[in-house]
Design an enzyme around this catalytic site. Structure first.
Site, PDB file in Angstrom:
ATOM      1  N   TYR A   1     -25.434 -18.819  35.264  1.00 14.00           N
ATOM      2  CA  TYR A   1     -25.179 -17.624  34.459  1.00 14.00           C
ATOM      3  C   TYR A   1     -26.383 -16.679  34.556  1.00 14.00           C
ATOM      4  O   TYR A   1     -26.896 -16.194  33.556  1.00 14.00           O
ATOM      5  CB  TYR A   1     -24.857 -18.014  33.017  1.00 14.00           C
ATOM      6  CG  TYR A   1     -23.895 -17.041  32.362  1.00 14.00           C
ATOM      7  CD1 TYR A   1     -22.552 -17.031  32.735  1.00 14.00           C
ATOM      8  CD2 TYR A   1     -24.334 -16.113  31.423  1.00 14.00           C
ATOM      9  CE1 TYR A   1     -21.673 -16.121  32.164  1.00 14.00           C
ATOM     10  CE2 TYR A   1     -23.459 -15.207  30.848  1.00 14.00           C
ATOM     11  CZ  TYR A   1     -22.130 -15.217  31.221  1.00 14.00           C
ATOM     12  OH  TYR A   1     -21.245 -14.322  30.660  1.00 14.00           O
TER      13      TYR A   1
ATOM     14  N   ASP B   1     -30.283 -19.717  44.904  1.00 17.96           N
ATOM     15  CA  ASP B   1     -30.186 -20.467  46.163  1.00 17.96           C
ATOM     16  C   ASP B   1     -31.071 -21.716  46.135  1.00 17.96           C
ATOM     17  O   ASP B   1     -30.678 -22.768  46.633  1.00 17.96           O
ATOM     18  CB  ASP B   1     -30.534 -19.541  47.334  1.00 17.96           C
ATOM     19  CG  ASP B   1     -29.507 -18.420  47.456  1.00 17.96           C
ATOM     20  OD1 ASP B   1     -28.313 -18.724  47.595  1.00 17.96           O
ATOM     21  OD2 ASP B   1     -29.893 -17.241  47.379  1.00 17.96           O
TER      22      ASP B   1
ATOM     23  N   HIS C   1     -23.193 -16.438  49.164  1.00 11.89           N
ATOM     24  CA  HIS C   1     -24.260 -16.244  50.133  1.00 11.89           C
ATOM     25  C   HIS C   1     -24.160 -17.401  51.129  1.00 11.89           C
ATOM     26  O   HIS C   1     -23.827 -18.532  50.731  1.00 11.89           O
ATOM     27  CB  HIS C   1     -25.603 -16.299  49.395  1.00 11.89           C
ATOM     28  CG  HIS C   1     -26.759 -15.667  50.100  1.00 11.89           C
ATOM     29  ND1 HIS C   1     -26.639 -14.906  51.246  1.00 11.89           N
ATOM     30  CD2 HIS C   1     -28.089 -15.678  49.822  1.00 11.89           C
ATOM     31  CE1 HIS C   1     -27.830 -14.477  51.612  1.00 11.89           C
ATOM     32  NE2 HIS C   1     -28.735 -14.937  50.765  1.00 11.89           N
TER      33      HIS C   1
ATOM     34  N   GLU D   1     -42.439  13.731  44.554  1.00 13.11           N
ATOM     35  CA  GLU D   1     -42.198  13.938  45.994  1.00 13.11           C
ATOM     36  C   GLU D   1     -41.830  12.642  46.721  1.00 13.11           C
ATOM     37  O   GLU D   1     -41.419  12.679  47.872  1.00 13.11           O
ATOM     38  CB  GLU D   1     -43.442  14.551  46.662  1.00 13.11           C
ATOM     39  CG  GLU D   1     -43.713  15.990  46.279  1.00 13.11           C
ATOM     40  CD  GLU D   1     -42.636  16.972  46.763  1.00 13.11           C
ATOM     41  OE1 GLU D   1     -41.780  16.578  47.575  1.00 13.11           O
ATOM     42  OE2 GLU D   1     -42.661  18.127  46.299  1.00 13.11           O
TER      43      GLU D   1
ATOM     44  N   GLU E   1     -37.272  12.718  43.519  1.00 15.97           N
ATOM     45  CA  GLU E   1     -36.392  13.603  44.291  1.00 15.97           C
ATOM     46  C   GLU E   1     -35.414  12.782  45.142  1.00 15.97           C
ATOM     47  O   GLU E   1     -34.254  13.156  45.329  1.00 15.97           O
ATOM     48  CB  GLU E   1     -37.244  14.516  45.190  1.00 15.97           C
ATOM     49  CG  GLU E   1     -36.423  15.574  45.870  1.00 15.97           C
ATOM     50  CD  GLU E   1     -37.261  16.617  46.617  1.00 15.97           C
ATOM     51  OE1 GLU E   1     -38.455  16.808  46.266  1.00 15.97           O
ATOM     52  OE2 GLU E   1     -36.731  17.217  47.554  1.00 15.97           O
TER      53      GLU E   1
HETATM   54  N1  LIG Z   1     -28.317 -11.465  42.397  1.00 16.65           N
HETATM   55  C1  LIG Z   1     -27.349 -10.813  43.028  1.00 16.65           C
HETATM   56  O1  LIG Z   1     -26.994  -9.719  42.655  1.00 16.65           O
HETATM   57  C2  LIG Z   1     -26.634 -11.426  44.211  1.00 16.65           C
HETATM   58  C3  LIG Z   1     -25.904 -10.600  45.069  1.00 16.65           C
HETATM   59  C4  LIG Z   1     -25.128 -11.192  46.083  1.00 16.65           C
HETATM   60  C5  LIG Z   1     -25.155 -12.577  46.231  1.00 16.65           C
HETATM   61  N2  LIG Z   1     -25.926 -13.354  45.410  1.00 16.65           N
HETATM   62  C6  LIG Z   1     -25.895 -14.810  45.562  1.00 16.65           C
HETATM   63  O2  LIG Z   1     -25.252 -15.372  44.420  1.00 16.65           O
HETATM   64  C7  LIG Z   1     -25.837 -16.654  44.125  1.00 16.65           C
HETATM   65  C8  LIG Z   1     -26.379 -16.627  42.702  1.00 16.65           C
HETATM   66  O3  LIG Z   1     -27.471 -15.730  42.691  1.00 16.65           O
HETATM   67  P1  LIG Z   1     -28.020 -15.061  41.347  1.00 16.65           P
HETATM   68  O4  LIG Z   1     -29.017 -14.036  41.770  1.00 16.65           O
HETATM   69  O5  LIG Z   1     -26.904 -14.692  40.469  1.00 16.65           O
HETATM   70  O6  LIG Z   1     -28.758 -16.322  40.739  1.00 16.65           O
HETATM   71  P2  LIG Z   1     -30.029 -16.308  39.777  1.00 16.65           P
HETATM   72  O7  LIG Z   1     -29.838 -15.278  38.746  1.00 16.65           O
HETATM   73  O8  LIG Z   1     -31.276 -16.317  40.581  1.00 16.65           O
HETATM   74  O9  LIG Z   1     -29.842 -17.775  39.214  1.00 16.65           O
HETATM   75  C9  LIG Z   1     -29.973 -18.082  37.913  1.00 16.65           C
HETATM   76  C10 LIG Z   1     -29.138 -19.302  37.667  1.00 16.65           C
HETATM   77  O10 LIG Z   1     -29.660 -20.413  38.419  1.00 16.65           O
HETATM   78  C11 LIG Z   1     -30.010 -21.433  37.513  1.00 16.65           C
HETATM   79  N3  LIG Z   1     -31.196 -22.149  37.960  1.00 16.65           N
HETATM   80  C12 LIG Z   1     -32.342 -21.633  38.451  1.00 16.65           C
HETATM   81  N4  LIG Z   1     -33.213 -22.633  38.754  1.00 16.65           N
HETATM   82  C13 LIG Z   1     -32.582 -23.776  38.422  1.00 16.65           C
HETATM   83  C14 LIG Z   1     -32.919 -25.153  38.509  1.00 16.65           C
HETATM   84  N5  LIG Z   1     -34.111 -25.522  38.978  1.00 16.65           N
HETATM   85  N6  LIG Z   1     -32.014 -26.064  38.105  1.00 16.65           N
HETATM   86  C15 LIG Z   1     -30.815 -25.661  37.612  1.00 16.65           C
HETATM   87  N7  LIG Z   1     -30.417 -24.378  37.512  1.00 16.65           N
HETATM   88  C16 LIG Z   1     -31.295 -23.465  37.912  1.00 16.65           C
HETATM   89  C17 LIG Z   1     -30.305 -20.716  36.205  1.00 16.65           C
HETATM   90  O11 LIG Z   1     -30.221 -21.586  35.118  1.00 16.65           O
HETATM   91  P3  LIG Z   1     -31.565 -22.189  34.421  1.00 16.65           P
HETATM   92  O12 LIG Z   1     -32.753 -21.514  34.997  1.00 16.65           O
HETATM   93  O13 LIG Z   1     -31.388 -21.935  32.981  1.00 16.65           O
HETATM   94  O14 LIG Z   1     -31.500 -23.645  34.740  1.00 16.65           O
HETATM   95  C18 LIG Z   1     -29.183 -19.678  36.218  1.00 16.65           C
HETATM   96  O15 LIG Z   1     -27.958 -20.246  35.879  1.00 16.65           O
HETATM   97  C19 LIG Z   1     -26.910 -16.880  45.187  1.00 16.65           C
HETATM   98  O16 LIG Z   1     -26.348 -17.584  46.248  1.00 16.65           O
HETATM   99  C20 LIG Z   1     -27.262 -15.461  45.615  1.00 16.65           C
HETATM  100  O17 LIG Z   1     -27.831 -15.409  46.906  1.00 16.65           O
HETATM  101  C21 LIG Z   1     -26.654 -12.800  44.409  1.00 16.65           C
END
Ligand SMILES: NC(=O)c1ccc[n+]([C@@H]2O[C@H](COP(=O)([O-])OP(=O)(O)OC[C@H]3O[C@@H](n4cnc5c(N)ncnc54)[C@H](OP(=O)(O)O)[C@@H]3O)[C@@H](O)[C@H]2O)c1
Length: 351
Positions: A38, A101, A125, A245, A249
């Site tokens: 989330y 990831d 991804h 600049e 802009e």
């Molecule tokens: N960000 C974007 O806009 C975007 C765009 C296109 C594709 N994607 C892809 O979508 C996927 C999700 O990306 P995101 O950016 O949404 O993720 P994110 O915000 O970086 O991830 C946060 C989530 O990962 C969990 N997490 C982080 N470290 C953790 C750990 N050690 N153990 C368990 N949970 C952990 C967090 O929960 P806790 O930390 O509370 O455990 C939280 O639920 C990825 O594959 C990314 O490449 C992202």
């Protein structure tokens, strides 16, 4: 799929008219979709799915409660539509793996054991699958492995959805265990609110995405901005002049023109002085940075960039360290000047 000519190259795309929301409902009518994570994409995709009336639950670790509490605040109900990760996987027929990831690598053993035969494992991804030698993410042979990758931040995925628009997304099928992987993928793309969908492979998606974000989209852009700001400051220009600049802009006047009608139209709407100079300097900048882009693509393709991401983002204090770097950026003279420039925009001063 519709055939569309992109500047002389004909490509396939799937539009919402072609694959309708009704079709998506028909394909997914017996599926329970668990969105794991989330952070950024998780809230956007799960809330869009919920608003589009699909059966969706959220899986989120309760560790430090930040994201769990955010999910509760967004209306997900613990024990009903919000579960710890393993429990959510146990309820699901489709698992949308949207933790970071690095976390996908760390959580994989727990997720893998819960995947049922015939379920689908969905990514946004290509990272975990393409760099499986680094991540260890190798799905069992009896599940579909699919991807819908929105070409924008999760924030825009939700914001555009609420505004009645959508973010374009690429899609790919890595493993079709059920014979239904393709229709499941397209249905999910439409269900999360994609604008149109275009086909890719896991490999092409991750190579282009990692290059793009390190390059023009974020890394190169912010680096080039800093370089120009510093030159102007070195020659005695005030912070507000240098910022206007360099950034203001660009974001307030020029990029909206490019977004509307393309680069040549933006040029056409600048002064003849700007046109002449920009046309002359464009090729110099292109040639100067071309070797940097070659180096970047090579490092992405050979897995050097993902190795760094996995190492740094797996550390328990990664969020605090990241915050420190972002704070340093925000507190720099350039971006402090930016905050003041933004506050002086007429629409903000009216409030
Ligand atoms: N960000 C974007 O806009 C975007 C765009 C296109 C594709 N994607 C892809 O979508 C996927 C999700 O990306 P995101 O950016 O949404 O993720 P994110 O915000 O970086 O991830 C946060 C989530 O990962 C969990 N997490 C982080 N470290 C953790 C750990 N050690 N153990 C368990 N949970 C952990 C967090 O929960 P806790 O930390 O509370 O455990 C939280 O639920 C990825 O594959 C990314 O490449 C992202």
């Amino acid at each position: 799929m519709a055939k569309i000519d992109f500047g002389g190259v004909v490509e396939d795309v799937v539009t919402r008219e072609e694959f309708t929301m009704d079709m998506a409902h028909e394909v997914l009518k017996n599926e329970v979709i668990a969105v794991l994570g989330y952070g950024v994409q998780g809230p956007a995709q799960s809330l869009n799915l919920k608003d589009n009336e699909f059966k969706v639950i959220v899986g989120q670790a309760q560790s430090d409660k930040v994201y769990w509490d955010k999910a509760v605040a967004d209306g997900w109900v613990p024990g009903k539509t919000l579960f710890p990760i393993e429990e959510a996987v146990a309820h699901a027929t489709i698992v949308q793996y949207l933790v970071s990831d690095a976390a996908q690598m760390l959580l994989w053993p727990k997720v893998k054991v819960g995947l049922k035969k015939g379920s689908a494992l969905y990514f946004s991804h290509g990272f975990s699958i393409v760099y499986k030698d680094q991540t260890g993410v190798v799905p069992p042979a009896d599940v579909d492995v699919i991807m819908v990758a929105p070409k924008g931040s999760g924030t825009s995925v939700r914001r555009n959805f609420l505004a009645g628009s959508g973010i374009n997304a690429s899609f790919a099928i890595q493993q079709d265990a059920t014979g239904h992987a393709r229709e499941r993928t397209l249905a999910l793309g439409i269900a999360i609110g994609a604008g149109y969908l275009f086909p890719t492979t896991f490999e092409n998606e991750v190579h282009s995405d990692l290059t793009g974000e390190r390059g023009v989209l974020i890394g190169a852009l912010s680096g080039v901005m800093e370089a120009q700001y510093n030159v102007l400051r070195k020659h005695g220009h005030s912070p507000s002049e240098a910022f206007n600049e360099t950034v203001e802009e660009l974001t307030q006047s020029l990029m909206p023109l490019v977004a509307q009608n393309g680069m040549d139209w933006m040029y056409a709407n600048c002064s003849t002085t700007a046109q002449r100079g920009a046309l002359d300097w464009k090729d110099k900048f292109r040639d100067a940075v071309a070797p940097v882009f070659d180096e970047l693509y090579d490092r992405v393709a050979t897995g050097k960039e993902t190795a760094i991401v996995l190492k740094v983002n797996s550390m328990p204090d990664y969020r605090q360290k990241l915050q420190k770097e972002l704070d340093a950026m925000r507190n720099s003279e350039m971006w402090q000047a930016g905050a003041v420039v933004r506050s002086l925009r007429p629409e903000r001063r009216k409030k």
